[in-house]
Write an enzyme that holds these catalytic residues in place. Structure first.
Site, mmCIF file in Angstrom:
data_model
loop_
_atom_site.group_PDB
_atom_site.id
_atom_site.type_symbol
_atom_site.label_atom_id
_atom_site.label_comp_id
_atom_site.label_asym_id
_atom_site.label_seq_id
_atom_site.Cartn_x
_atom_site.Cartn_y
_atom_site.Cartn_z
ATOM 1 N N SER A 42 0.836 -1.190 0.000
ATOM 2 C CA SER A 42 0.000 0.000 0.000
ATOM 3 C C SER A 42 0.880 1.253 0.000
ATOM 4 C CB SER A 42 -0.959 -0.048 1.189
ATOM 5 O OG SER A 42 -2.046 0.831 1.017
ATOM 6 N N ASP A 186 -5.975 -3.729 -2.086
ATOM 7 C CA ASP A 186 -4.865 -3.345 -1.206
ATOM 8 C C ASP A 186 -4.179 -4.545 -0.554
ATOM 9 O OD1 ASP A 186 -3.460 -2.196 1.157
ATOM 10 O OD2 ASP A 186 -4.482 -0.361 0.531
#
Length: 280
Positions: A42, A186
């Site tokens: 991320s 993510d």
């Protein structure tokens, strides 16, 4: 000695804080950016890609604190309490960790977000260079349908921008990213750091903007991964934000306004930080 740098998730505030922390460590004579392996998840994937761009830490730091150099970002319009409640319902819908990841992927696929192309342009703006670096860089995302993790690197046949965009696709906030006909979310859905992908390194520095606790149920939580790395003989240090850094990031790490204060607080923390390497 093989060194690994593991950079965890934490929104635009996390990107800025990690960058500031690395700059502060370098100020104090402890530049860790030359690690043999970088694992990015991320926000950490964005910083990892930036470290491979050829720009120095001062230039990368300036891109966080100087408005004229800052990347174009989209303000995440969200009710944090309602979002947390919705995620709570999603996480209560599965019995096993893989089932929970699939439920999170289903939630992400059905969420109303900005168009995928608009979000991709943000990632393009974040990265000074769009080609994979020569160094070993591992970027973690999660397949939205299968719930399985995917580690992208220069051998994956996937562009760097797409890999980072996938790793940064926060469920319910940003659109899942299409790569090779699959949709990805993510990498923090698996683990906020994914430190186990640093296996094989003899020294591992883990930097986690959101702290060591996992926000989602994980079969590879940071505490377990660190324990296993140490059991295999690695020296491991974990760095979390100090009180001033947490205050600088505030309650919404997705807010672009957090960048300058988070970067400055991270730099101050890095200058004062004593890295403690421990291993079994």
């Amino acid at each position: 000695m093989t060194e690994a740098l593991v950079l965890g998730g934490g929104g635009v505030g996390g990107i800025a804080w990690i960058t500031g922390l690395l700059a502060g460590l370098a100020d104090a004579g402890r530049d860790v950016t030359g690690a043999d392996v970088i694992v990015g998840t991320s926000a950490g994937s964005a910083v990892a890609a930036q470290l491979g761009s050829g720009l120095g830490l001062e230039e990368l730091y300036a891109r966080q604190v100087e408005p004229a150099l800052q990347a174009h970002e989209i303000m995440a319009e969200m009710d944090l309490e309602a979002f947390a409640a919705e995620l709570g319902l999603v996480m209560g819908s599965g019995a096993t960790v893989p089932q929970l990841r699939r439920a999170m992927g289903k939630f992400a696929l059905g969420a109303k977000t900005v168009p995928e192309g608009e979000r991709r342009a943000v990632i393009e703006s974040r990265l000074p260079v769009h080609d994979w670096p020569a160094r070993t860089l591992r970027i973690v995302a999660v397949d939205a349908e299968s719930g399985e993790p995917r580690v992208f690197d220069h051998t994956s046949g996937v562009g760097l921008v797409d890999a980072v965009a996938a790793s940064c696709a926060v469920p319910g906030v940003w659109p899942p990213v299409t790569v090779g006909g699959r949709r990805y979310i993510d990498g923090g859905v698996r683990s906020m750091a994914n430190a186990d992908y640093a296996e094989g390194a003899s020294r591992v520095l883990v930097i986690v903007p959101m702290g060591a606790a996992e926000p989602f149920p994980s079969d590879s939580p940071l505490e377990q991964s660190v324990r296993e790395l140490r059991a295999r003989g690695a020296e491991v240090a974990v760095v979390e934000p100090d009180e001033a850094s947490r205050a600088a990031v505030g309650d919404n790490p997705l807010d672009p306004a957090t960048r300058a204060p988070a970067a400055r607080a991270g730099r101050a923390q890095g200058r004062a930080l004593t890295l403690t390497w421990t291993g079994d």
